[in-house]
Design an enzyme around this catalytic site. Structure first.
Site: not given
Ligand SMILES: [Zn+2]
Length: 152
Positions: A63, A65, A103, A106
């Site tokens: 991701c 992030e 998500c 994260c």
């Molecule tokens: Zn994520």
């Protein structure tokens, strides 16, 4: 593509992060490869951006992030105070770019490294800022990092 109303925030720092995340993903978007840009703010005002890395095997994807968190940690030990992420639409989509909340993975990762972090979340009239911990109540807290894992 220009910044749209969904990519605004009622917080100045939130707006700064949205702009940084959008600028990154607008420049680096590739279908099925890079779809989200994220930006992390440190306590000293530094903004650190990260790009989503998709993968042939979905669970190998990383991701935006998480990438931004790593970039931030390479740059500074300052506490990280806010995160925002922007999803670029696919060419087949008519909807504009939009804010996306982190998500579940994260949320865990960011809170492990920045327990007091806030997050820009999408709302009906643009983004607003809330404690990231509010998105992950009853977060898992193990003992392997003891009490010294977060430096300030
Ligand atoms: Zn994520």
């Amino acid at each position: 593509m220009t910044l749209n109303a969904a990519l605004t925030c009622d917080d100045g720092q939130g707006s700064q992060l949205i702009s940084a995340a959008w600028k990154l993903i607008a420049a680096r978007y590739i279908v099925e490869r890079h779809q989200i840009g994220a930006a992390v703010l440190d306590r000293d005002g530094g903004v650190h951006v990260g790009l989503h890395l998709d993968a042939m095997v979905g669970r190998a994807a990383v991701c935006a992030e998480a990438v931004a968190l790593g970039v931030a940690r390479m740059a500074t030990n300052a506490p990280l105070v806010m995160v925002a992420a922007v999803r670029h639409p696919k060419p087949s989509e008519t909807a504009p770019a939009r804010l996306v909340p982190p998500c579940g993975l994260c949320r865990e990762l960011l809170l492990d490294h920045a327990p007091d972090m806030t997050v820009v979340v999408p709302g009906p009239r643009g983004g607003s800022v809330m404690p990231l911990a509010h998105l992950l109540p009853h977060k898992y807290v193990g003992s392997k990092w003891a009490s010294s894992h977060v430096r300030s």
